[in-house]
Design a protein around this motif. Structure first.
Motif, short mmCIF file in Angstrom:
data_model
loop_
_atom_site.label_atom_id
_atom_site.label_comp_id
_atom_site.label_asym_id
_atom_site.label_seq_id
_atom_site.Cartn_x
_atom_site.Cartn_y
_atom_site.Cartn_z
N CYS A 276 0.84 -1.22 0.00
CA CYS A 276 0.00 0.00 0.00
C CYS A 276 0.86 1.25 0.00
O CYS A 276 0.54 2.24 -0.68
N VAL A 277 1.95 1.24 0.75
CA VAL A 277 2.86 2.40 0.76
C VAL A 277 3.47 2.59 -0.62
O VAL A 277 3.64 3.74 -1.08
N ILE A 278 3.78 1.51 -1.31
CA ILE A 278 4.31 1.61 -2.67
C ILE A 278 3.28 2.28 -3.58
O ILE A 278 3.63 3.12 -4.42
N HIS A 279 2.00 1.95 -3.42
CA HIS A 279 0.96 2.61 -4.20
C HIS A 279 0.91 4.11 -3.90
O HIS A 279 0.74 4.92 -4.81
N ILE A 280 1.05 4.48 -2.63
CA ILE A 280 1.01 5.89 -2.25
C ILE A 280 2.20 6.64 -2.86
O ILE A 280 2.05 7.73 -3.42
N VAL A 281 3.39 6.05 -2.78
CA VAL A 281 4.58 6.68 -3.35
C VAL A 281 4.46 6.75 -4.87
O VAL A 281 4.85 7.76 -5.48
N ASP A 282 3.89 5.72 -5.47
CA ASP A 282 3.74 5.68 -6.93
C ASP A 282 2.83 6.80 -7.42
O ASP A 282 3.00 7.28 -8.55
N LEU A 283 1.88 7.23 -6.61
CA LEU A 283 0.97 8.29 -7.01
C LEU A 283 1.72 9.56 -7.37
O LEU A 283 1.33 10.27 -8.30
N PHE A 284 2.81 9.83 -6.69
CA PHE A 284 3.58 11.04 -6.97
C PHE A 284 4.33 10.95 -8.30
O PHE A 284 4.74 11.97 -8.84
N GLY A 285 4.52 9.76 -8.83
CA GLY A 285 5.18 9.60 -10.12
C GLY A 285 4.23 9.65 -11.30
O GLY A 285 4.66 9.70 -12.45
N CYS A 286 2.93 9.66 -11.03
CA CYS A 286 1.95 9.61 -12.12
C CYS A 286 2.05 10.77 -13.11
O CYS A 286 1.86 10.55 -14.31
N PRO A 287 2.35 12.00 -12.69
CA PRO A 287 2.52 13.05 -13.71
C PRO A 287 3.63 12.73 -14.71
O PRO A 287 3.50 13.02 -15.91
N PHE A 288 4.68 12.09 -14.24
CA PHE A 288 5.78 11.73 -15.14
C PHE A 288 5.40 10.56 -16.03
O PHE A 288 5.81 10.49 -17.19
N TYR A 289 4.59 9.62 -15.51
CA TYR A 289 4.09 8.53 -16.35
C TYR A 289 3.21 9.10 -17.45
O TYR A 289 3.24 8.63 -18.58
N GLY A 290 2.42 10.13 -17.10
CA GLY A 290 1.57 10.77 -18.10
C GLY A 290 2.36 11.40 -19.22
O GLY A 290 1.99 11.30 -20.39
N LEU A 291 3.47 12.05 -18.86
CA LEU A 291 4.33 12.64 -19.90
C LEU A 291 4.91 11.55 -20.79
O LEU A 291 5.03 11.73 -22.00
N ALA A 292 5.30 10.43 -20.20
CA ALA A 292 5.86 9.33 -20.98
C ALA A 292 4.81 8.72 -21.90
O ALA A 292 5.12 8.28 -23.00
N GLU A 293 3.57 8.70 -21.45
CA GLU A 293 2.50 8.08 -22.24
C GLU A 293 2.03 8.99 -23.38
O GLU A 293 1.57 8.51 -24.40
N ILE A 294 2.17 10.30 -23.20
CA ILE A 294 1.71 11.26 -24.21
C ILE A 294 2.60 11.23 -25.45
O ILE A 294 2.14 11.47 -26.56
N ALA A 295 3.87 10.90 -25.27
CA ALA A 295 4.80 10.88 -26.40
C ALA A 295 4.27 9.98 -27.51
O ALA A 295 3.61 8.98 -27.24
N PRO A 296 4.55 10.33 -28.77
CA PRO A 296 4.02 9.55 -29.89
C PRO A 296 4.37 8.06 -29.82
O PRO A 296 3.54 7.22 -30.12
N ASN A 297 5.57 7.75 -29.44
CA ASN A 297 5.96 6.35 -29.29
C ASN A 297 6.09 5.99 -27.82
O ASN A 297 6.91 5.16 -27.44
N GLY A 298 5.27 6.61 -27.01
CA GLY A 298 5.35 6.42 -25.57
C GLY A 298 4.96 5.02 -25.13
O GLY A 298 4.34 4.25 -25.87
N SER A 299 5.35 4.72 -23.93
CA SER A 299 5.07 3.39 -23.41
C SER A 299 3.63 3.28 -22.94
O SER A 299 2.95 4.27 -22.69
N ASN A 300 3.16 2.05 -22.81
CA ASN A 300 1.82 1.78 -22.34
C ASN A 300 1.86 1.68 -20.81
O ASN A 300 2.43 0.75 -20.27
N VAL A 301 1.29 2.64 -20.13
CA VAL A 301 1.29 2.67 -18.67
C VAL A 301 0.12 1.84 -18.16
O VAL A 301 -1.01 1.99 -18.62
#
Length: 148
Positions: A86-111
């Motif tokens: 559960c703590v990993i999920h809480i910490v992961d929440l703070f990385g979501c804006p960066f995952y969003g940037l990675a997913e927006i890229a044309p050849n971005g990864s599938n989050v």
């Protein structure tokens, strides 16, 4: 068009558009698991602890006393384990804006959402491939499905 109708239209469009967004599904799952941390940790500790206590009883080929004696230890271990998840999920929440940037890229990864807990509203069947063959006890690697 008044503000109420515009808000409803934007909400409907964003709901359709955002349900396919892996980053938002991941963030939603992180928020829900984070908010339910005490319940998830205790429930997970109890169910996994009970299964482990039964395994101890069966492994030692002993009676129910062994199961009762081992349960508090297995419960505490698994409660701690689920608290860490559960703590990993809480910490992961703070990385979501960066995952969003990675997913927006044309050849971005599938989050995809984290897979500690599967079968939630935020998971899709295609996110986590379930290997029906089980796990190799020596290496921990998934085994292919046996030919049926």
């Amino acid at each position: 068009m008044n503000a109420r109708k515009a808000l409803i239209a934007v909400s409907a469009l964003s709901t359709v558009a955002l349900t396919s967004c892996g980053t938002l599904r991941r963030a939603g799952k992180d928020v829900v698991i984070g908010a339910l941390t005490p319940a998830v940790a205790i429930y997970g500790g109890a169910t996994d602890g009970f299964a482990s206590a039964k395994s101890v009883r069966n492994g030692l080929e002993s009676g129910s006393v062994t199961e009762v004696i081992s349960f508090p230890f297995t419960f505490l271990y698994h409660t701690f384990e689920h608290t860490i998840y559960c703590v990993i999920h809480i910490v992961d929440l703070f990385g979501c804006p960066f995952y969003g940037l990675a997913e927006i890229a044309p050849n971005g990864s599938n989050v995809t959402p984290l897979d500690f807990y599967t079968g939630t509203w935020f998971d899709k069947a295609s996110d986590h491939k379930v290997v029906r063959g089980g796990t190799d006890s020596q290496t921990g690697e998934p085994m292919p499905e046996s030919g049926k």
